[in-house]
Design an enzyme around this catalytic site. Sequence first.
Site, PDB file in Angstrom:
ATOM      1  N   TRP A  34     -28.663 -66.915   6.979  1.00 47.63           N
ATOM      2  CA  TRP A  34     -28.744 -65.452   6.994  1.00 47.63           C
ATOM      3  C   TRP A  34     -30.149 -64.979   6.638  1.00 47.63           C
ATOM      4  O   TRP A  34     -30.632 -63.994   7.198  1.00 47.63           O
ATOM      5  CB  TRP A  34     -27.697 -64.828   6.069  1.00 47.63           C
ATOM      6  CG  TRP A  34     -26.309 -65.093   6.548  1.00 47.63           C
ATOM      7  CD1 TRP A  34     -25.344 -65.831   5.915  1.00 47.63           C
ATOM      8  CD2 TRP A  34     -25.716 -64.666   7.782  1.00 47.63           C
ATOM      9  NE1 TRP A  34     -24.204 -65.873   6.671  1.00 47.63           N
ATOM     10  CE2 TRP A  34     -24.404 -65.169   7.813  1.00 47.63           C
ATOM     11  CE3 TRP A  34     -26.171 -63.894   8.863  1.00 47.63           C
ATOM     12  CZ2 TRP A  34     -23.533 -64.937   8.888  1.00 47.63           C
ATOM     13  CZ3 TRP A  34     -25.302 -63.661   9.936  1.00 47.63           C
ATOM     14  CH2 TRP A  34     -24.000 -64.183   9.930  1.00 47.63           C
ATOM     15  N   ASP A  82     -29.738 -59.146   0.308  1.00 50.08           N
ATOM     16  CA  ASP A  82     -28.519 -59.216   1.115  1.00 50.08           C
ATOM     17  C   ASP A  82     -27.443 -59.806   0.210  1.00 50.08           C
ATOM     18  O   ASP A  82     -27.470 -60.986  -0.106  1.00 50.08           O
ATOM     19  CB  ASP A  82     -28.771 -60.115   2.337  1.00 50.08           C
ATOM     20  CG  ASP A  82     -27.515 -60.339   3.179  1.00 50.08           C
ATOM     21  OD1 ASP A  82     -26.445 -59.823   2.807  1.00 50.08           O
ATOM     22  OD2 ASP A  82     -27.628 -61.038   4.205  1.00 50.08           O
ATOM     23  N   LYS A 124     -16.390 -59.354   3.107  1.00 47.94           N
ATOM     24  CA  LYS A 124     -16.197 -60.513   2.226  1.00 47.94           C
ATOM     25  C   LYS A 124     -15.606 -60.087   0.880  1.00 47.94           C
ATOM     26  O   LYS A 124     -14.529 -60.512   0.530  1.00 47.94           O
ATOM     27  CB  LYS A 124     -17.510 -61.261   2.066  1.00 47.94           C
ATOM     28  CG  LYS A 124     -17.790 -62.115   3.305  1.00 47.94           C
ATOM     29  CD  LYS A 124     -19.201 -62.088   3.785  1.00 47.94           C
ATOM     30  CE  LYS A 124     -19.301 -62.738   5.156  1.00 47.94           C
ATOM     31  NZ  LYS A 124     -20.587 -62.515   5.791  1.00 47.94           N
TER      32      LYS A 124
END
Length: 360
Positions: free
Chosen positions: A102, A172, A196
Amino acid sequence: MKRVYNFNAGPAALPFAVLQRAQEEFLNFKDSGMALMELSHRSKEYDQVHEKAISDLKELYHIPDDYEVLFLQGGASLQFAMIPMNFLPENKIANYSLTGTWSEKALAEAEKFGKTAIISSSKESKYNHIPDSSELIPTDDAAYVHITSNNTIYGTQWSDYPDLGNIPLIADMSSDILSKEIDIRKFDMIYAGAQKNLGPSGVTVVILKKDLLKNIPSEIPTLLNYQTHVKNNSLYNTPPTFSIYILSLVLDWVREQGGVSAIERINNEKAELLYNCIDQSNGFYKAHAQVGSRSKMNVTFTLPTEQLTKDFLAQSKELGFVGLGGHRSIGGCRASIYNAVPLESCVALVNFMKDFRYRN
Ligand SMILES: *Cc1c(COP(=O)(O)O)cnc(C)c1O
């Protein structure tokens, strides 16, 4: 109906109580004679949901008054591009710490907009650890430093965050937001896709220090400019009303559990159970992440052979365990144990892991 043991990486398990409440309110939201999805996003009923979600998140996560909370769309992935569009002027350098897939993707978007630098990386060791915070030295003219606080795929997590003085720190936190108490003041921006730890997919939470809004270039497309969303309280255009509603129910649930510190205690217990099982398996199970960098959200591990991995996944599936396959880029196994995954699911998994090891 039998609920499975859901270890999906995202979208992931939601608290059962939240699903039940959503079901109860589904057809007739607050006596409006409509489902929430049918309400105008300008209605009084929806407005209350929207405002409550913002204020509950501020309260539960101790977000100071000089920060904005935004509900955006496009996932965490759109933030990868919006961040450099808004915060990377021509004469500055966007700094990235690479700790997994990511962060690589976030960097790749920034490269499209301006100058970038990789200021720390664990790529050489297959992203099995988080580089020491002291290695994170910003370049001259750094526009900001970007980190991925929890690496969903590799199963590593930052435990202490760097102090960068005046240089904005952007994180993030898609896979560990609201999983533990943090000092929001260490960050200038935090963002997370909700699917999530916070709710369903479709909404991205952005926590943004107001100072950061000062120098945004005006030529950015309206919807990609953070100012637009701040000025309009995330209601410039139609927001994902149903996702925000479920998010607000998840926040109610967090409060009922005793808040973020209570959630953190249970998360620690869940992670300890799993890592102990791995560490006490005489090398049968091996954790991908180094001790000290291990994620309390995504526990990644391998078995001695490909065949055993296949058997493990097949047999666990039959017993009602879902989502234990590792990401295709690293293989092996992964148990995602986000906030809504109950302790009982982890106990059941550990029992299965022990049993599987004795039988093999
Ligand atoms: C899942 C995930 C993403 C991607 O999120 P989308 O909402 O699908 O764009 C980004 N970063 C991290 C750390 C993730 O876990």
